[in-house]
Design an enzyme around this catalytic site. Structure first.
Site, PDB file in Angstrom:
ATOM      1  N   CYS A 110      -2.835   1.577   6.884  1.00 30.75           N
ATOM      2  CA  CYS A 110      -3.230   1.089   8.040  1.00 30.75           C
ATOM      3  C   CYS A 110      -3.642   1.884   8.988  1.00 30.75           C
ATOM      4  CB  CYS A 110      -2.043   0.591   8.702  1.00 30.75           C
ATOM      5  SG  CYS A 110      -0.621   1.622   8.562  1.00 30.75           S
ATOM      6  N   GLY A 137       2.753  -5.078   7.497  1.00 36.51           N
ATOM      7  CA  GLY A 137       1.800  -5.936   7.078  1.00 36.51           C
ATOM      8  C   GLY A 137       0.780  -6.221   7.565  1.00 36.51           C
ATOM      9  N   ARG A 191      11.129   3.689   5.307  1.00 38.09           N
ATOM     10  CA  ARG A 191      11.124   3.918   7.013  1.00 38.09           C
ATOM     11  C   ARG A 191      11.982   2.944   7.644  1.00 38.09           C
ATOM     12  NH1 ARG A 191       4.990   4.329   9.053  1.00 38.09           N
ATOM     13  NH2 ARG A 191       4.799   2.087   9.393  1.00 38.09           N
ATOM     14  N   SER A 249       1.400  10.611  10.380  1.00 41.76           N
ATOM     15  CA  SER A 249       2.460  10.048   9.999  1.00 41.76           C
ATOM     16  C   SER A 249       3.538  11.040   9.755  1.00 41.76           C
ATOM     17  CB  SER A 249       2.260   9.630   8.554  1.00 41.76           C
ATOM     18  OG  SER A 249       1.334   8.533   8.612  1.00 41.76           O
ATOM     19  N   ASN A 298       0.825  -1.260  -0.085  1.00 46.88           N
ATOM     20  CA  ASN A 298       0.129   0.050  -0.058  1.00 46.88           C
ATOM     21  C   ASN A 298       0.866   1.319  -0.200  1.00 46.88           C
ATOM     22  OD1 ASN A 298       0.623  -0.363   2.547  1.00 46.88           O
ATOM     23  ND2 ASN A 298      -1.137   0.467   3.519  1.00 46.88           N
ATOM     24  N   GLU A 340       4.964  -3.705  12.426  1.00 46.67           N
ATOM     25  CA  GLU A 340       3.944  -2.782  12.186  1.00 46.67           C
ATOM     26  C   GLU A 340       2.634  -3.507  11.472  1.00 46.67           C
ATOM     27  OE1 GLU A 340       4.151   0.305  13.081  1.00 46.67           O
ATOM     28  OE2 GLU A 340       6.057   0.608  13.678  1.00 46.67           O
ATOM     29  N   GLU A 375       8.496   3.015  14.541  1.00 53.70           N
ATOM     30  CA  GLU A 375       9.390   3.195  13.229  1.00 53.70           C
ATOM     31  C   GLU A 375       9.250   5.058  13.320  1.00 53.70           C
ATOM     32  OE1 GLU A 375       7.962   1.002  10.069  1.00 53.70           O
ATOM     33  OE2 GLU A 375       9.645  -0.166  10.158  1.00 53.70           O
ATOM     34  N   GLU A 411     -10.442  -4.504   9.179  1.00 52.68           N
ATOM     35  CA  GLU A 411      -9.874  -3.568   8.430  1.00 52.68           C
ATOM     36  C   GLU A 411     -10.720  -3.450   6.987  1.00 52.68           C
ATOM     37  OE1 GLU A 411      -5.639  -4.589   7.956  1.00 52.68           O
ATOM     38  OE2 GLU A 411      -5.107  -2.414   8.173  1.00 52.68           O
TER      39      GLU A 411
HETATM   40  P1  NAD Z   1       0.359  -8.677   3.914  1.00 53.64           P
HETATM   41  O1  NAD Z   1       0.733  -9.185   5.384  1.00 53.64           O
HETATM   42  O2  NAD Z   1      -0.282  -9.873   3.068  1.00 53.64           O
HETATM   43  O3  NAD Z   1       1.775  -8.651   3.142  1.00 53.64           O
HETATM   44  C1  NAD Z   1       2.951  -7.823   3.675  1.00 53.64           C
HETATM   45  C2  NAD Z   1       4.165  -8.474   3.177  1.00 53.64           C
HETATM   46  O4  NAD Z   1       4.616  -9.821   3.631  1.00 53.64           O
HETATM   47  C3  NAD Z   1       4.369  -8.483   1.450  1.00 53.64           C
HETATM   48  O5  NAD Z   1       5.682  -8.121   1.089  1.00 53.64           O
HETATM   49  C4  NAD Z   1       3.888  -9.921   1.410  1.00 53.64           C
HETATM   50  O6  NAD Z   1       4.617 -10.407   0.249  1.00 53.64           O
HETATM   51  C5  NAD Z   1       4.804 -10.743   2.668  1.00 53.64           C
HETATM   52  N1  NAD Z   1       4.279 -11.889   3.012  1.00 53.64           N
HETATM   53  C6  NAD Z   1       3.051 -12.565   2.859  1.00 53.64           C
HETATM   54  N2  NAD Z   1       2.780 -13.625   3.327  1.00 53.64           N
HETATM   55  C7  NAD Z   1       4.032 -13.951   3.916  1.00 53.64           C
HETATM   56  C8  NAD Z   1       4.493 -15.038   4.453  1.00 53.64           C
HETATM   57  N3  NAD Z   1       3.832 -16.076   4.835  1.00 53.64           N
HETATM   58  N4  NAD Z   1       5.780 -15.031   4.925  1.00 53.64           N
HETATM   59  C9  NAD Z   1       6.475 -13.869   4.827  1.00 53.64           C
HETATM   60  N5  NAD Z   1       6.264 -12.894   4.050  1.00 53.64           N
HETATM   61  C10 NAD Z   1       4.972 -12.916   3.736  1.00 53.64           C
HETATM   62  O7  NAD Z   1      -0.150  -7.187   3.818  1.00 53.64           O
HETATM   63  P2  NAD Z   1      -0.320  -6.385   2.498  1.00 53.64           P
HETATM   64  O8  NAD Z   1      -1.615  -6.951   1.994  1.00 53.64           O
HETATM   65  O9  NAD Z   1       0.723  -6.377   1.622  1.00 53.64           O
HETATM   66  O10 NAD Z   1      -0.412  -4.924   3.135  1.00 53.64           O
HETATM   67  C11 NAD Z   1      -1.693  -4.527   3.986  1.00 53.64           C
HETATM   68  C12 NAD Z   1      -1.556  -4.823   5.404  1.00 53.64           C
HETATM   69  O11 NAD Z   1      -0.625  -4.065   5.910  1.00 53.64           O
HETATM   70  C13 NAD Z   1      -2.689  -4.364   6.241  1.00 53.64           C
HETATM   71  O12 NAD Z   1      -3.118  -5.058   7.142  1.00 53.64           O
HETATM   72  C14 NAD Z   1      -2.171  -3.010   6.648  1.00 53.64           C
HETATM   73  O13 NAD Z   1      -2.933  -2.445   7.984  1.00 53.64           O
HETATM   74  C15 NAD Z   1      -0.895  -3.294   7.229  1.00 53.64           C
HETATM   75  N6  NAD Z   1       0.113  -1.915   7.055  1.00 53.64           N
HETATM   76  C16 NAD Z   1       0.571  -1.668   8.397  1.00 53.64           C
HETATM   77  C17 NAD Z   1       1.296  -0.598   8.569  1.00 53.64           C
HETATM   78  C18 NAD Z   1       1.760  -0.058   9.884  1.00 53.64           C
HETATM   79  O14 NAD Z   1       2.682   0.577   9.905  1.00 53.64           O
HETATM   80  N7  NAD Z   1       1.130  -0.582  10.943  1.00 53.64           N
HETATM   81  C19 NAD Z   1       1.322   0.185   7.404  1.00 53.64           C
HETATM   82  C20 NAD Z   1       1.061  -0.340   6.151  1.00 53.64           C
HETATM   83  C21 NAD Z   1       0.328  -1.221   5.748  1.00 53.64           C
END
Ligand code: NAD
Length: 488
Positions: free
Chosen positions: A296, A240, A171, A452, A163, A262, A469, A392
Site C-alpha cells: 500500500c 485491505g 500490527r 514503516s 500482501n 488501513e 497502527e 493502485e
Molecule cells: P481486499 O480488500 O480484497 O481483502 C482484504 C481482506 O478482506 C482479506 O482478508 C479478504 O479476504 C477480506 N475481504 C474481502 N472481501 C470482504 C468482504 N466483503 N467482507 C469482509 N472481508 C472481506 O484486499 P487485498 O487484495 O487482500 O489487499 C490489497 C489491498 O490492501 C490494497 O488495496 C492495499 O493498498 C491494501 N493494504 C493497505 C495497507 C495499509 O496499511 N493501508 C497495508 C497493506 C495492504
C-alpha cells in the site's frame, strides 16, 4: 478435536491447516476446505479449513469466554507473553519466511524482512503493554477531579490482506493483546498459512485459550457480517482495499462498532531539482520494489523535476533492468505477483499508459511461462489522464511524470482520493518539510523510501483510512476512555 497438518509444504515444516478456536485446532463445522496456491507455479500447496458463519459465532463465543480473564491479566504478564512471542517468531523466522514465499510468492529477502518487521510489533507492544496510562485532571470549576481510565475496548475482529500476511496480523494482534482485548483474526484467503503459523507462535508463547482465534474462510463477507452483527464485538481493525473497507464500515454501523481502517494508497514520489540523485534513485527503488510493488506504501507515481528527469529516469531504468525475476526461493529479487488477475490488472494499466503515449523503457510484458510473473517496468512521459496515475498499481511498475515547480508537484501529488504516504527527495531540509506539510497524506518519507516502523503511527488520510497502527497511537485504538468525576 482435529489437527490437520501440512507437512510437505516446505521440507521439515509442519503447519496447521485447521481453524484455531478457543485454543483448539478444529475442522470447519461443515468439513469444508479451500485450496492455497503457490503463485510461482499455480499449483495447490495446501487445503485449509473453510470457516463458516457458525464457526464465526464460535470464535466470538471463545473470545467472549476469554475476555474477562485476559482484561484482568496483569499488564506485566501480558507484556511477557508478547515478548516471548517476539522471541519465538524470531527463532522460527526462516520457516515462516519460506512459508510466506510459498503462499504469497514474494522473494525470500522480502519475506525475511517481513518476518523481522512483523516480530517487532510483538516486541514493541510488549514494551507498551506496561505503559497504558490514564489521566488525572482538575475540573476547570475546581469542583471535582476528572479521572480518565483506559480500558480494553473489547472483542476485536481483525481482517488482514495477503500482501503482508505476517506483519499486518502482528500490527493488530500486538496492540490488541497489550490493551487487554481478545481477538478473532480473519486472514486473507490467499495467505492463511502464515496466520496459522502465527497462532502456533502465540499459543506456544503462553497466550491463554480463546484470546486469539484464527478463522480462515473463503466466505469473507458472510463471516465478517456474522461477527459484526454480534453486540459483544466492539472493534473492527481492517487492512485491505478501500472498496472492501467501505462495505465493512457500513456493516460496522449497525452495532456502532469502532473502526480502524488501513486502506489503499497511491503514493507520489517527488524528486526536486536539488535532490541527491544517488539517494533519490536508491529511495525510489525501495519505495517501488519492496515486496515486488505489492505494498500500500509502494511509490505509485514518480514526479521528477524537469531539469533532472532524464538523468533520474535513465538511472532508474538501469537499476530496474537489473532486477531478476523468478520463484521467490530461487534467489531472484522479484517473485511472482499473487495471482493471474493481478498480472492482468498490472498489464492493463501499462497498456493504457502506452496507448496514451507513455514510453516503455524497461519491461512491460507479462512472463509467458508458468506462474504469475511480471517484470520490473519503467514508463516515461506518462500523460496525466493515464489510469496508472489514479489507480493502485500493486506491481513492479514505475511511471515517471515531470513537473516544473514545487506548487505543481504538490498539486499533482494531492490529486488523488488516497492519502497514505508520499516520498520527497531534496537536499534542502526546510523545503522538504514545507512540502511534507502541504502533502495531504498520513506519512511522508523525506529522503527515505521506507516509512514503516513499529514505533511510528502508520496510517492515511482521505480514502486511505481511519486511525493509526504502530507507535503509542496503535494501542489507543484498542482502548476506551472512561471518565470518572470524583469529589475528594
Ligand atoms: P481486499 O480488500 O480484497 O481483502 C482484504 C481482506 O478482506 C482479506 O482478508 C479478504 O479476504 C477480506 N475481504 C474481502 N472481501 C470482504 C468482504 N466483503 N467482507 C469482509 N472481508 C472481506 O484486499 P487485498 O487484495 O487482500 O489487499 C490489497 C489491498 O490492501 C490494497 O488495496 C492495499 O493498498 C491494501 N493494504 C493497505 C495497507 C495499509 O496499511 N493501508 C497495508 C497493506 C495492504
Amino acid at each position: 478435536m482435529t489437527q490437520a497438518m501440512l507437512e510437505d509444504l516446505v521440507e521439515g515444516l509442519r503447519v496447521p491447516t485447521d481453524l484455531f478456536v478457543g485454543g483448539r485446532w478444529v475442522a470447519a463445522e461443515d468439513g469444508g476446505r479451500f485450496a492455497v496456491v503457490d503463485p510461482a507455479t499455480g499449483e495447490e500447496i495446501a487445503h485449509v479449513a473453510n470457516g463458516t458463519v457458525e464457526d464465526a459465532r464460535r470464535c466470538v463465543d471463545a473470545a467472549d469466554a476469554a475476555a474477562a480473564g485476559w482484561a484482568a491479566t496483569s499488564p506485566r504478564r501480558r507484556s511477557e507473553i508478547l515478548r516471548r512471542a517476539f522471541e519465538l517468531m524470531t527463532e522460527r523466522g526462516e520457516q515462516i519466511a519460506e512459508l510466506m514465499v510459498r503462499e504469497n510468492g514474494k522473494a525470500l529477502p522480502d519475506a525475511r524482512g517481513e518476518v523481522a518487521y512483523a516480530a517487532e510489533f510483538f516486541r514493541w507492544y510488549a514494551e507498551e503493554a506496561v505503559r497504558v496510562s490514564g489521566d488525572l485532571r482538575t475540573a476547570p470549576s475546581g469542583a471535582n477531579r476528572i479521572v480518565v481510565l483506559r480500558q480494553p475496548i473489547g472483542i476485536s475482529l481483525l481482517i488482514t490482506p495477503w500482501n503482508f500476511p505476517a506483519a499486518m496480523a502482528t500490527r493488530k494482534i500486538g496492540p490488541a493483546l497489550a490493551a487487554g482485548c481478545t481477538v478473532i483474526l480473519k486472514p486473507a484467503s490467499e495467505t492463511p498459512l502464515t496466520a496459522l503459523a502465527l497462532a502456533e507462535v502465540l499459543a506456544d508463547a503462553g497466550v491463554p485459550d480463546g484470546v486469539v482465534n484464527v478463522l480462515p474462510s473463503r466466505r469473507s463477507g458472510a463471516v465478517a457480517q456474522a461477527v459484526l452483527a454480534d453486540p459483544r464485538v466492539r472493534k473492527l481493525s481492517f487492512t485491505g482495499s478501500t472498496e472492501v473497507g467501505r462495505t465493512l464500515l457500513q456493516l460496522a454501523a449497525d452495532q456502532v462498532v469502532s473502526c480502524s481502517m488501513e486502506l489503499g494508497g497511491n503514493a507520489p514520489l517527488v524528486v526536486l531539482e536539488d535532490a541527491d540523485l544517488d539517494v533519490a534513485v536508491d529511495g525510489a527503488m525501495v519505495a517501488k520494489m519492496r515486496n515486488g510493488g505489492e505494498a500500500c506504501t509502494a511509490a505509485n507515481r514518480m514526479y521528477v523535476h524537469r531539469s533532472v528527469a532524464t538523468e533520474f529516469t535513465e538511472r532508474l531504468a538501469r537499476r530496474m533492468a537489473d532486477v531478476t525475476t523468478g520463484p521467490g526461493l530461487s534467489g531472484a529479487a522479484l517473485g511472482p505477483l499473487v495471482n493471474a488477475d493481478a498480472v492482468q490488472k498490472v498489464h492493463e494499466l501499462v497498456e493504457d499508459a502506452a496507448a496514451r503515449g507513455a514510453r516503455v523503457l524497461v519491461g512491460g510484458r507479462p512472463g509467458d511461462g508458468q506462474g504469475f510473473f511480471y517484470p520490473a517496468t519503467v514508463l516515461a512521459d506518462v500523460p496525466t489522464g493515464a489510469r496508472i496515475l489514479q489507480e493502485e498499481i500493486f506491481g513492479p511498475v514505475a511511471p515517471v511524470v515531470t513537473f516544473d515547480d514545487d506548487d505543481e508537484a504538490v498539486r499533482l501529488a494531492n490529486d488523488t482520493e488516497y492519502g497514505l504516504v508520499a516520498y520527497v527527495f531534496t537536499r534542502d531540509l526546510a523545503r522538504g518539510l514545507r512540502l511534507a506539510e502541504a502533502l495531504d497524506c498520513g506519512m511522508v518519507g523525506l529522503n527515505r523510501g521506507v516509512v514503516s516502523d513499529p514505533a511510528a503511527p502508520f496510517g492515511g488520510t482521505k480514502q486511505s483510512g481511519i486511525g493509526r497502527e504502530g507507535g503509542h497511537e496503535g494501542l489507543l485504538e484498542y482502548t476506551e476512555s472512561k471518565y470518572v468525576a470524583v469529589d475528594w
